[in-house]
Design an enzyme around this catalytic site. Structure first.
Site, PDB file in Angstrom:
ATOM      1  N   HIS A 174       0.861  -1.192   0.000  1.00  0.00           N
ATOM      2  CA  HIS A 174       0.000   0.000   0.000  1.00  0.00           C
ATOM      3  C   HIS A 174       0.894   1.238   0.000  1.00  0.00           C
ATOM      4  O   HIS A 174       1.879   1.290   0.750  1.00  0.00           O
ATOM      5  CB  HIS A 174      -0.886  -0.007   1.244  1.00  0.00           C
ATOM      6  CG  HIS A 174      -2.010   0.983   1.191  1.00  0.00           C
ATOM      7  ND1 HIS A 174      -1.802   2.345   1.222  1.00  0.00           N
ATOM      8  CD2 HIS A 174      -3.348   0.813   1.083  1.00  0.00           C
ATOM      9  CE1 HIS A 174      -2.968   2.968   1.146  1.00  0.00           C
ATOM     10  NE2 HIS A 174      -3.920   2.058   1.061  1.00  0.00           N
TER      11      HIS A 174
ATOM     12  N   ARG B  14      -6.205   9.961  -0.391  1.00  0.00           N
ATOM     13  CA  ARG B  14      -5.975  10.419  -1.772  1.00  0.00           C
ATOM     14  C   ARG B  14      -7.288  10.465  -2.538  1.00  0.00           C
ATOM     15  O   ARG B  14      -7.502  11.330  -3.377  1.00  0.00           O
ATOM     16  CB  ARG B  14      -4.960   9.501  -2.469  1.00  0.00           C
ATOM     17  CG  ARG B  14      -3.532   9.775  -2.027  1.00  0.00           C
ATOM     18  CD  ARG B  14      -2.583   8.688  -2.490  1.00  0.00           C
ATOM     19  NE  ARG B  14      -2.834   7.430  -1.796  1.00  0.00           N
ATOM     20  CZ  ARG B  14      -2.971   6.242  -2.378  1.00  0.00           C
ATOM     21  NH1 ARG B  14      -2.830   6.131  -3.674  1.00  0.00           N
ATOM     22  NH2 ARG B  14      -3.220   5.160  -1.662  1.00  0.00           N
TER      23      ARG B  14
END
Ligand SMILES: Cc1cc2nc3c(=O)[nH]c(=O)nc-3n(C[C@H](O)[C@H](O)[C@H](O)COP(=O)(O)OP(=O)(O)OC[C@H]3O[C@@H](n4cnc5c(N)ncnc54)[C@H](O)[C@@H]3O)c2cc1C
Length: 662
Positions: free
Chosen positions: A257, A273
């Site tokens: 990740h 994000r």
């Protein structure tokens, strides 16, 4: 000798296991769930960002449907996924999310009118429809064409697991906490249950069942830094492997990740994000648009992790005593948004970094996160080779994710596969095939064997320190079987892991020799199993001489469909073997709904399979002919790759959406 009988044994009390248990219970089957921890403390509760389901309620989800979700999932998987399974999944995800709402998950909802969002570093106004007011909303996530990730702030897994656990209580599902499955009981290609160890008393108990389900989650903790809970050690995969009959699939497919905090590796969700957060380098420069001009920070996870690593290798990382890192900037979202939608991230930053992310940047670096590989199953969740053994959730290779999972597709998979597999198991339990034919002396033998192994560990003197072996295994995996891989490193990793495995046969339990609650003993027998899992990952990665999804070989940078459009199948035939046996399962292009193509990131380096073009032509011909006849998208889909018949009848209905006349 203690033997407990039930209809359906579920090993694992996370989202997947609990969903199976409630499903079979509602069909009238007795069930027992085993769990290392109270179910509400299972790793599922750590899921932050959300669950994918193509509801298309919010403005930015308009136009979404199963077809779009399917396409995103297959591209995300780099064409490694089972397309029929992916179809079953996208069809059922909207049903599963509504079911969870009904069971109490407080999904964040659409609010009519204008709202401000940050998209590509700019403030934009989104106007939500009046008629969508109050329906489940969604946020943006990586690798998706639409905003499809439904959420409860950034505590999605927590609220899902609490609702699921409450539902299990309501259904009177029996849970045996702190019971660890340490071996499967099987005979003549048929699984009959497990030997479990009571983690408090040390007592071994045999659980005998018509069907046994492994829902024990992933194996991230074979790496030194992982976002996973410390109990994600791959024990489910290991006990399946150790039968010598059940197989594992795609073990080398490990996801990193992009945004775990440095140094501890705790996750900050992709929702950061998705909601508009940016990745910055040591100069405060936003670098992702240079690498991925289209999706930028919201490219697929494997892609963003590689780009970040590439950027740091160019000397653009921020130097720290814990190694280089980059910055995640969510200050741009504003305090109000963070305190409402990213409150876990805020608390993690405050508690583990001592910073306020509303005004300071977060130090991040790609970190081990998800196991795409697992117990290889049929679409029903049953092992392909060991009858009566089922698996679902992160423990399984069903195979929804191929070589890369999309964010938000995992918690979704847990509840969708859980609800489907519960039905297939119930059908099995209602058939003659499920009757139990195992002699009690055989069960006793399994118990004795496991007791002997434990006694050997406790009685050993002048042996190996399991903690040291484990630490070295974790380092090897991190350094040599990481984001970028190459033949030399992988070969070294395999050789050294094999050596560690041999040494692990000689482990001594230091400090306490107690046969009851004893973390050193637990670590000792788990390390022996973890090393086998690690070898499956490293050896699979060494043999796969191509790059696909999260498996990225610097010495073989192309995706090679001609030679590698297949699934890695791993077996461990004999107790004394020091290496797994690897074979491959072909992925058939001729039945694909979405034939292999370019994923859309960087340059297209794919070495295409000779049959790809033929299937591309077939698919476009069928599509064109049916469109000309005015066929619906469902009819077109059905002609390309039928799947509805595989679903239990009650889940076959079409999902309704705004603006879609069904
Ligand atoms: C920090 C973090 C955030 C995430 N966020 C998201 C997200 O926003 N969206 C998303 O889709 N996915 C997310 N994921 C992934 C997702 O959370 C997991 O894949 C999913 O929750 C796994 O659920 P599960 O039921 O398969 O396993 P788990 O929740 O891991 O449950 C495993 C269960 O098995 C039990 N168990 C294990 N071994 C044994 C044994 N030997 N005997 C008995 N019991 C055993 C454990 O006690 C536990 O109850 C995230 C992952 C992490 C690490």
């Amino acid at each position: 000798m203690k033997i407990i009988y039930t209809d359906v044994l579920v090993i694992g009390g996370g989202l997947a296991g609990l969903r199976v248990a409630t499903g079979v219970k509602e069909r009238g089957h007795d069930t027992i769930v085993l769990s290392l921890v109270p179910p509400k403390r299972s790793h599922s509760s750590a899921a932050q960002g959300g669950m994918q389901a193509s509801l298309a309620n919010s403005k930015m989800g308009e136009g979404d449907n199963e077809d779009v979700h399917f396409g995103d999932t297959i591209r995300g998987s780099d064409w490694g996924a089972d397309q029929q399974v992916a179809r079953m999944f996208v069809h059922c995800a909207p049903k599963a999310i509504r079911e969870l709402a009904h069971w109490g998950v407080p999904w964040t909802r659409v609010q009519r009118g204008d709202r401000t969002a940050i998209i590509n570093a700019k403030k934009v106004t989104i106007t939500e429809k009046d008629e969508a007011h109050g329906l489940i909303t969604a946020r943006d996530f990586g690798g998706t064409k639409k905003w499809r990730t439904c959420y409860t702030s950034d505590g999605t897994g927590h609220s899902m697991l609490y609702a699921m656990d409450n539902k299990a209580h309501e259904d009177k599902v029996e849970v045996h906490e702190r019971m660890e499955a340490i071996a499967l009981i099987h005979e003549n290609g048929r699984c009959y249950g497990t030997v479990a160890r009571n983690l408090m008393s040390g007592e071994l108990v045999a659980y005998i069942a018509k069907a046994t389900t492994i829902a024990t989650g992933g194996y991230g903790r074979i790496y030194s830094v992982s976002t996973n809970a410390i109990i994600c050690q791959g024990m489910g995969q290991a006990i399946a492997l150790e039968t010598g009959v059940a197989t594992l699939g795609n073990m080398e497919a490990i996801q990193f990740h992009p945004t775990a905090i440095v140094p501890v590796g705790i996750l900050t969700t992709e929702g950061c994000r998705g909601d508009g957060g940016l990745l910055l380098d040591k100069d405060g420069y936003r670098f992702m648009p240079d690498y991925e001009p289209d999706k930028k920070e919201l490219a697929s996870r494997d892609v963003v992790s590689r780009r970040m690593t590439e950027h740091m290798r160019k000397g653009k990382g921020v130097k720290s005593k814990y190694g280089d890192h980059l910055w995640l900037d969510i200050t741009i979202l504003g305090r109000e948004h963070i305190e409402k939608n990213l409150r876990e991230v805020k608390e993690i930053c405050e508690n583990f970094l001592g910073i306020d992310p509303a005004v300071e940047w977060i130090p991040v670096r790609p970190t081990q996160h998800y196991s795409m590989g697992g117990i290889r199953t049929k679409y029903t969740g049953e092992s392909q080779t060991l009858k009566g053994l089922y698996s679902c959730g992160e423990a399984a290779c069903w195979d929804l994710h191929g070589f890369n999972r999309l964010g938000g597709n995992s918690v979704s998979e847990t509840v969708v596969s859980g609800m489907l597999v519960a039905e297939y198991i119930s059908d099995f339990c209602e058939s003659h095939e499920s009757s139990i034919h195992i002699h009690s002396s055989k069960i006793e033998k399994f118990l004795e064997t496991e007791q002997r192994k434990i006694d050997t560990l406790l009685n050993k003197e002048n042996g190996e320190d399991a903690y040291k072996l484990r630490r070295r295994m974790e380092e090897i995996m991190m350094e040599k079987v990481g984001i970028f891989r190459n033949g030399d490193d992988l070969q070294e990793a395999v050789s050294e892991l094999e050596e560690l495995l041999k040494r692990s046969k000689n482990i001594e339990v230091f400090r306490s020799k107690s046969p009851a609650a004893n973390p050193a003993l637990v670590n000792a027998y788990r390390v022996q199993k973890m090393l086998k899992v690690a070898l499956c990952v490293a050896y699979g990665a060494l043999l796969r001489t191509e790059s696909r999804g999260a498996h990225s070989r610097e010495d073989y940078p192309k995706r090679d469909d001609e030679n590698w459009l297949n699934r890695t199948i791993t077996s461990w035939y004999n107790e004394d073997d020091t290496m797994p046996t690897v074979t491959y399962e072909n992925i058939d292009i001729s039945t694909m709904e979405l034939p292999p193509g370019f994923r859309g990131y960087g340059k297209d380096l794919t070495k295409h399979h000779p049959d790809t073009q033929k299937r591309v032509d077939e698919v476009s011909k069928i599509q064109k002919e049916l469109e000309e006849k005015g066929a619906t998208r469902f009819e077109i889909q059905d002609s390309l790759m039928p799947f509805i018949d595989k679903l239990p009848k009650k889940y076959r209905g079409i999902n309704e959406r705004f603006g879609e006349n069904v």
